[in-house]
Design an enzyme around this catalytic site. Structure first.
Site, PDB file in Angstrom:
ATOM      1  CD  GLU A 136      -2.955  -1.224   2.267  1.00 27.06           C
ATOM      2  OE1 GLU A 136      -2.693  -0.655   3.341  1.00 27.06           O
ATOM      3  OE2 GLU A 136      -4.024  -1.816   2.038  1.00 27.06           O
ATOM      4  CG  ASP A 184      -7.401  -5.389   4.839  1.00 20.19           C
ATOM      5  OD1 ASP A 184      -7.017  -5.595   5.998  1.00 20.19           O
ATOM      6  OD2 ASP A 184      -7.310  -4.286   4.265  1.00 20.19           O
ATOM      7  CD  GLU A 216      -9.794  -0.919   8.159  1.00 16.35           C
ATOM      8  OE1 GLU A 216      -8.838  -1.507   8.725  1.00 16.35           O
ATOM      9  OE2 GLU A 216      -9.698  -0.416   7.025  1.00 16.35           O
TER      10      GLU A 216
HETATM   11  C1  GCV Z   1      -2.341   0.524   8.474  1.00  8.49           C
HETATM   12  C2  GCV Z   1      -6.048  -1.969   5.720  1.00  8.49           C
HETATM   13  C3  GCV Z   1      -6.388  -0.685   6.413  1.00  8.49           C
HETATM   14  C4  GCV Z   1      -5.207   0.265   6.453  1.00  8.49           C
HETATM   15  C5  GCV Z   1      -4.040  -0.478   7.122  1.00  8.49           C
HETATM   16  C6  GCV Z   1      -3.738  -1.719   6.317  1.00  8.49           C
HETATM   17  C7  GCV Z   1      -2.630  -2.551   6.937  1.00  8.49           C
HETATM   18  O1  GCV Z   1      -5.873  -1.781   4.358  1.00  8.49           O
HETATM   19  O2  GCV Z   1      -7.478  -0.083   5.767  1.00  8.49           O
HETATM   20  O3  GCV Z   1      -5.568   1.404   7.179  1.00  8.49           O
HETATM   21  O4  GCV Z   1      -2.896   0.341   7.205  1.00  8.49           O
HETATM   22  O5  GCV Z   1      -4.889  -2.533   6.267  1.00  8.49           O
HETATM   23  O6  GCV Z   1      -2.955  -3.529   7.603  1.00  8.49           O
HETATM   24  O7  GCV Z   1      -1.465  -2.244   6.740  1.00  8.49           O
END
Ligand code: GCV
Length: 653
Positions: free
Chosen positions: A265, A344, A372
């Site tokens: 990411e 995720d 989340e």
């Molecule tokens: C910290 C998901 C979340 C991100 C997070 C990522 C990760 O994509 O939305 O906020 O980033 O996981 O676990 O690195």
């Protein structure tokens, strides 16, 4: 009405200290953790009329060689309880065990030994020093601001961190990383300029037997060291990491190590230099190895710039594809940290097949305590129930469970912030509690842990505890019912991920599709006709997931694209299941509200402060609103796509 303390004591209200505090107690000296324990015992006995004595007493803590690392045993004889451990931390854990066992323990004679299942029981905070323009001070945080950082710095007053560390020690947590795995520029400085402040935080946790870790940016040699490369094979880069580690250990001798999100990411990583993740992880691991540190290297590596038309790239495959070729190449002090599911943290995913595929690598399982994708601490969603299934899931050769395969430990993304209840939703405290206890002993059932948490939080009010436990029970499945069906996942609003948007991620680059059309829905991940993801599992799972006939209903759309008229194993059709569960989910939330009203009345009768109950009641209003929105959006979407009416003739917009 008694006044609620400004900060809620979570599961350690003063009254919960009575079983030990009302007795004469002795404890050895000579270690900082024994000082912590003695302070705790002083507090407990002052509150409840007992006393701390030099020798003997009704509760005796003693050190003796031979017990398991971090473990303790409890011997109950008429009139005395003796807690024995080989290490001071074992006595601390033994003390908290006495509290949660309550008065009953003192009447049941016999000896029982306790030891943690996982050597590393860790929390990852996704806290930012510099508030992120979109994410704020805690990425995916739903409980206020960071406990550690404020105004671009480490907080001056760390009093709350000390209270937090006590809560964590009471559930057996022994490691913590304090900053976000997305390490921005200011946070990178924790390794250098801000290190003396990190040492202050480490001191709070040290008092409770918890080691501090830092998330680091893979390109730190460039960001902080002014170098023109961060190639892990470069001698100068390796030297930079060694020196950085030496500086950390000079100030924090018991520093735990680094957590790294690389090539993920947008975070930098070894791919830019044609290196792989073993090269990257080992370079950092060798810097901390001489000091006894570890590197948690995350397996959350995937292409987030996908074209949704490309049906061959499958995000679910990514971690396995990247990491299994590296099995055996990671240094001993590298722990590859694997999210429990292949995508995720969705409310329902299959177990990541990586757990069964890297026998020569230390693996940790990563769970998301922060909600989340499970209601963002506005909805009741007791995750202990999900984790019980995950940790107990058998997928290895010889049927090993995930808990056993994850021999590198259990890691949870924290759900805590400056909120007065710690977790935003007061009932989300139960998630943190269950996480720690399940990391200690994954065979503990979610139901038992809800009871433990309820009894500690509402001591002397069993009716209230029972009511709260009943509200928690089944709440994860309720959430699943009114959100994304049959394992399909990700029908959320992009960005903040709260609330429904069935096509929110459908044409985006993130690789989280459901492929709904007029005839059907789901992702074909079979080997025969799909992406081949099912082939990453060992037998018998591979065959079970490969066929839409044998695939468990709750994962059907994760593994298969099927017609709306496809019959589930339960007998109903996919479309009817979607309608039924969404109507049912809302009804269950309505029942939750009624149940909460009753618990609140009992709490008033028991003289328990109202704030906890009114906060939950307020959030239940929002949960009901949210559940109705989810139901209507999902049902309308699939009604319009499929044109198939609800067999029950209920109203669908
Ligand atoms: C910290 C998901 C979340 C991100 C997070 C990522 C990760 O994509 O939305 O906020 O980033 O996981 O676990 O690195």
């Amino acid at each position: 009405m008694p006044e609620i303390p400004k900060i809620h004591p979570a599961w350690l209200p003063d009254a919960a200290l009575a079983p030990v505090g009302s007795r004469t107690v002795s404890v050895p000296t000579g270690h900082h953790l024994l000082d912590t324990l003695a302070d705790e015992l002083r507090r407990a006995t002052a509150l409840h009329g007992g006393s701390l004595v030099d020798h003997g007493g009704q509760v005796r803590f003693r050190l003796q060689e031979g017990a398991a690392e971090e473990g303790f045993s409890v011997d109950v004889a008429p009139g005395t309880v003796t807690v024995t451990a080989a290490e001071p931390v074992g006595l601390l854990y033994g003390y908290f065990h006495l509290l949660r066992s309550g008065e009953e323990l003192f009447t049941a004679e016999g000896t029982a030994a306790h030891r943690p299942h996982a050597g590393i029981r860790m929390l990852n905070h996704w806290d930012n020093i510099q508030p992120h323009p979109v994410m704020g001070t805690v990425e995916r945080g739903y409980a206020g601001d960071s406990l550690f950082f404020s105004d671009g710095n480490v907080r001056g007053d760390l009093g709350r961190v000390d209270d937090y560390a006590r809560l964590l020690a009471s559930i057996g947590i022994n490691a913590i990383s304090i900053n976000n795995v997305n390490v921005h520029h200011r946070e990178a400085l924790l390794l250098t300029e801000l290190l003396p402040d990190v040492a202050r935080v480490a001191e709070c946790f040290r008092r409770w037997g918890i080691t501090l870790h830092l998330s680091v940016n893979f390109s730190s040699p460039m960001l902080l060291g002014g170098m023109d490369t961060c190639d892990p094979a470069d001698e100068g880069v390796q030297q930079w990491w060694r020196e950085a580690a030496d500086r950390v250990y000079a100030l924090i001798p018991d520093f735990g190590g680094f957590v790294v999100k690389a090539d993920s990411e947008g975070q930098p990583g070894p791919f830019a230099y044609g290196r792989d993740h073993a090269d990257g992880a080992n370079a950092l691991a060798r810097a901390v190895a001489p000091h006894g540190g570890v590197v948690h290297w995350r397996a959350f590596v995937y292409n987030h710039r996908q074209d949704w038309r490309d049906r061959t790239t499958d995000r679910a495959r990514a971690a396995f594809d990247h990491f299994t070729p590296l099995d055996g190449r990671f240094d001993d002090n590298v722990i590859v940290q694997v999210k429990h599911g292949p995508i995720d943290f969705q409310p329902r995913e299959p177990i990541s097949p990586l757990f069964a595929a890297m026998p020569n690598t230390r693996l940790a399982v990563e769970l998301q305590i922060t909600q989340e994708y499970t209601g963002q601490q506005r909805h009741v969603c007791y995750l202990g129930e999900m984790w019980e299934q995950i940790l107990g899931f058998r997928l290895g050769t010889g049927g090993w469970t995930v808990a056993k395969l994850a021999d590198g430990g259990v890691v949870g993304v924290s759900n805590v912030g400056t909120d007065e209840f710690w977790t935003g939703h007061p009932l989300a405290q139960a998630n943190l509690y269950a996480f720690g206890r399940q990391a200690w002993d994954p065979t503990l059932t979610a139901r038992k842990l809800a009871w433990e948490w309820g009894d500690l939080t509402f001591p002397g009010s069993p009716e209230v505890a029972r009511g709260v436990v009943d509200v928690l029970g089944g709440s994860w499945e309720t959430y699943e019912k009114y959100t994304a069906p049959l394992g399909v996942g990700f029908m959320v609003e992009p960005g903040h991920h709260y609330g429904p948007s069935v096509d929110g991620y459908e044409y985006s680059p993130w690789g989280t599709y459901h492929f709904a059309d007029r005839d059907g829905v789901g992702v074909d991940r079979s080997v025969a006709t799909g992406t081949g993801f099912a082939g990453q599992y060992p037998e018998p799972l591979r065959s079970r997931y490969e066929s839409s006939e044998s695939c468990p209903d709750e994962l059907l759309l994760f593994f298969h694209h099927v017609d709306y008229g496809h019959h589930l194993r339960s007998g109903t059709t996919v479309i009817q299941h979607i309608y039924d569960t969404h109507f049912e989910g809302v009804r269950e939330v309505e029942r939750l509200r009624a149940a909460w009203a009753e618990v609140s009345r009992q709490a008033v009768r028991a003289g328990i402060a109202e704030d906890f109950f009114s906060r939950v009641a307020m959030l239940l209003d929002e949960q009901e609103r949210g559940a109705v929105t989810w139901r209507d959006q999902v049902n309308s979407y699939f009604f319009r796509k499929s044109g198939i009416a609800d067999a029950e003739g209920r109203f669908i917009h």
